[in-house]
Write a protein that holds these residues in place. Structure first.
Motif, short mmCIF file in Angstrom:
data_model
loop_
_atom_site.label_atom_id
_atom_site.label_comp_id
_atom_site.label_asym_id
_atom_site.label_seq_id
_atom_site.Cartn_x
_atom_site.Cartn_y
_atom_site.Cartn_z
N UNK A 123 75.99 -22.07 82.45
CA UNK A 123 77.16 -22.48 83.21
C UNK A 123 76.94 -23.92 83.67
N UNK A 124 77.78 -24.80 83.16
CA UNK A 124 77.56 -26.23 83.35
C UNK A 124 76.85 -26.80 82.14
N UNK A 125 77.39 -26.49 80.97
CA UNK A 125 76.78 -26.93 79.70
C UNK A 125 77.26 -28.34 79.38
N UNK A 126 76.78 -29.29 80.18
CA UNK A 126 77.14 -30.68 79.97
C UNK A 126 76.45 -31.27 78.76
N UNK A 127 76.58 -32.56 78.60
CA UNK A 127 76.09 -33.22 77.39
C UNK A 127 74.58 -33.46 77.38
N UNK A 128 73.90 -33.19 78.49
CA UNK A 128 72.47 -33.46 78.56
C UNK A 128 71.68 -32.17 78.74
N UNK A 129 71.30 -31.86 79.98
CA UNK A 129 70.44 -30.71 80.23
C UNK A 129 71.06 -29.40 79.77
N UNK A 130 72.31 -29.16 80.13
CA UNK A 130 72.95 -27.90 79.77
C UNK A 130 72.99 -27.68 78.28
N UNK A 181 69.43 -26.95 76.92
CA UNK A 181 69.01 -25.58 77.21
C UNK A 181 69.70 -24.61 76.27
N UNK A 182 70.99 -24.80 76.03
CA UNK A 182 71.72 -23.93 75.11
C UNK A 182 71.11 -23.98 73.71
N UNK A 183 70.81 -25.18 73.23
CA UNK A 183 70.21 -25.31 71.89
C UNK A 183 68.84 -24.64 71.84
N UNK A 184 68.07 -24.77 72.92
CA UNK A 184 66.72 -24.20 72.93
C UNK A 184 66.76 -22.68 72.85
N UNK A 234 79.57 -22.69 79.10
CA UNK A 234 80.78 -22.83 79.89
C UNK A 234 80.82 -24.15 80.63
N UNK A 235 82.00 -24.72 80.66
CA UNK A 235 82.30 -25.88 81.51
C UNK A 235 83.78 -25.88 81.79
N UNK A 236 84.25 -26.80 82.58
CA UNK A 236 85.65 -26.76 83.01
C UNK A 236 86.62 -26.74 81.83
N UNK A 237 86.32 -27.52 80.79
CA UNK A 237 87.20 -27.62 79.63
C UNK A 237 86.48 -27.11 78.39
N UNK A 238 86.98 -26.02 77.82
CA UNK A 238 86.30 -25.40 76.68
C UNK A 238 86.26 -26.31 75.46
N UNK A 239 87.31 -27.12 75.27
CA UNK A 239 87.35 -27.98 74.08
C UNK A 239 86.22 -29.00 74.07
N UNK A 240 85.72 -29.37 75.26
CA UNK A 240 84.63 -30.33 75.34
C UNK A 240 83.33 -29.76 74.80
N UNK A 241 83.29 -28.44 74.59
CA UNK A 241 82.09 -27.77 74.09
C UNK A 241 82.03 -27.68 72.58
N UNK A 242 83.09 -28.08 71.90
CA UNK A 242 83.14 -27.93 70.45
C UNK A 242 81.97 -28.62 69.73
N UNK A 243 81.61 -29.86 70.07
CA UNK A 243 80.47 -30.48 69.37
C UNK A 243 79.18 -29.69 69.54
N UNK A 244 78.95 -29.15 70.73
CA UNK A 244 77.75 -28.36 70.97
C UNK A 244 77.76 -27.07 70.17
N UNK A 245 78.87 -26.37 70.20
CA UNK A 245 78.98 -25.12 69.44
C UNK A 245 78.82 -25.38 67.95
N UNK A 246 79.44 -26.44 67.45
CA UNK A 246 79.32 -26.78 66.04
C UNK A 246 77.88 -27.08 65.66
N UNK A 265 73.99 -19.00 67.25
CA UNK A 265 75.28 -18.42 67.64
C UNK A 265 75.65 -18.92 69.02
N UNK A 266 76.87 -19.41 69.13
CA UNK A 266 77.35 -19.94 70.41
C UNK A 266 78.83 -19.62 70.59
N UNK A 267 79.19 -19.35 71.83
CA UNK A 267 80.58 -19.06 72.19
C UNK A 267 80.94 -19.94 73.37
N UNK A 268 82.07 -20.62 73.29
CA UNK A 268 82.49 -21.54 74.35
C UNK A 268 83.50 -20.89 75.29
N UNK A 269 83.38 -21.23 76.57
CA UNK A 269 84.30 -20.71 77.58
C UNK A 269 84.73 -21.84 78.51
#
Length: 242
Positions: free
Chosen positions: A10-17, A20-23, A34-46, A54-58
């Protein structure tokens, strides 16, 4: 077939979050980011998907109780059992005290403390029946001491630390590992390199935290044996003054 374990960031920003998700994805976890805007997570999920994870954005406003409750309910019902919850919401803003309105102070407190409480409570609610789980809270220098211009941020982060301490003492004997990580230093991000370019240049590679190395520590905490759990540790570059 058993469903894969889930790591919620929760708080999967462009740095630490994101790191951690990738790890955790690398270790076979399904990561729900998860972050405020799900579309901002597309590069990370991709990126995670391309690398075989496996990743799911919220989209999630972690300050809102109904959204946090629904977030964990959906994951447990549709994705898998939550084994790890990482709370990484920011809130690092700087305002002189006399320019800090009640609205600004309250919003920072909501982001740091209230959101952490909601995320921790709901994660614990689904973990406790299984008697296991890891809850990791990202702290900051402000968790331990206030500084000029950071009254709101320090207040929120200190409250988050107290929350984590209380949860660790209450939930540890029931099988849940609660840990608080104090990030004491500048993290290597595009924002830091753009807005603090001179400082980044001055400190050099040993003076700025690599998000991937932070993520390694989070993974290590999750892997700890129950007879030797860490509650709190601090991470800082070797060149950081403290």
């Amino acid at each position: 077939m058993p469903r894969p374990g889930v790591c919620c960031v929760i708080g999967a920003g462009d740095a630490t979050g994101s790191a951690v998700a990738r790890r955790f994805a690398k270790e076979g976890y399904t990561v729900c980011v998860a972050r405020r805007t799900a579309t901002a997570l597309k590069p990370l999920v991709d990126q995670i998907t391309v690398e075989g994870g496996k990743a799911v954005a919220f989209g999630l406003d972690a300050r809102r109780e109904d959204q946090v409750v629904n977030f964990f309910h959906h994951i447990e019902a549709e994705v898998g059992p939550v084994e790890v919850m990482v709370f990484n919401v920011g809130g690092n803003v700087r305002f002189p005290v006399l320019e800090t309105t009640a609205q600004k102070y309250f919003k920072v407190w909501e982001m740091c403390a209230m959101a952490g409480f909601l995320a921790g409570r709901e994660a614990a609610r689904v973990m406790l029946p299984r008697g296991r789980g890891t809850l990791l809270f990202t702290g900051a220098t402000a968790s331990l001491r206030g500084a000029a211009g950071f009254a709101a941020f320090a207040g929120g982060k200190a409250a988050l630390r107290a929350l984590a301490q209380s949860m660790a003492r209450e939930l540890g004997p029931k099988g849940l590992h609660v840990a608080h990580v104090v990030i004491d230093g500048l993290i290597d991000t595009a924002f830091a390199r753009e807005h603090f370019s001179q400082r980044v240049k001055e400190v050099g590679p040993d003076g700025i935290l690599n998000p991937d190395h932070i993520a390694d520590t989070y993974w290590w905490l999750h892997q700890q044996a129950r007879d030797a759990w860490t509650f709190e540790l601090d991470l800082r570059p070797s060149a950081e003054g403290w």
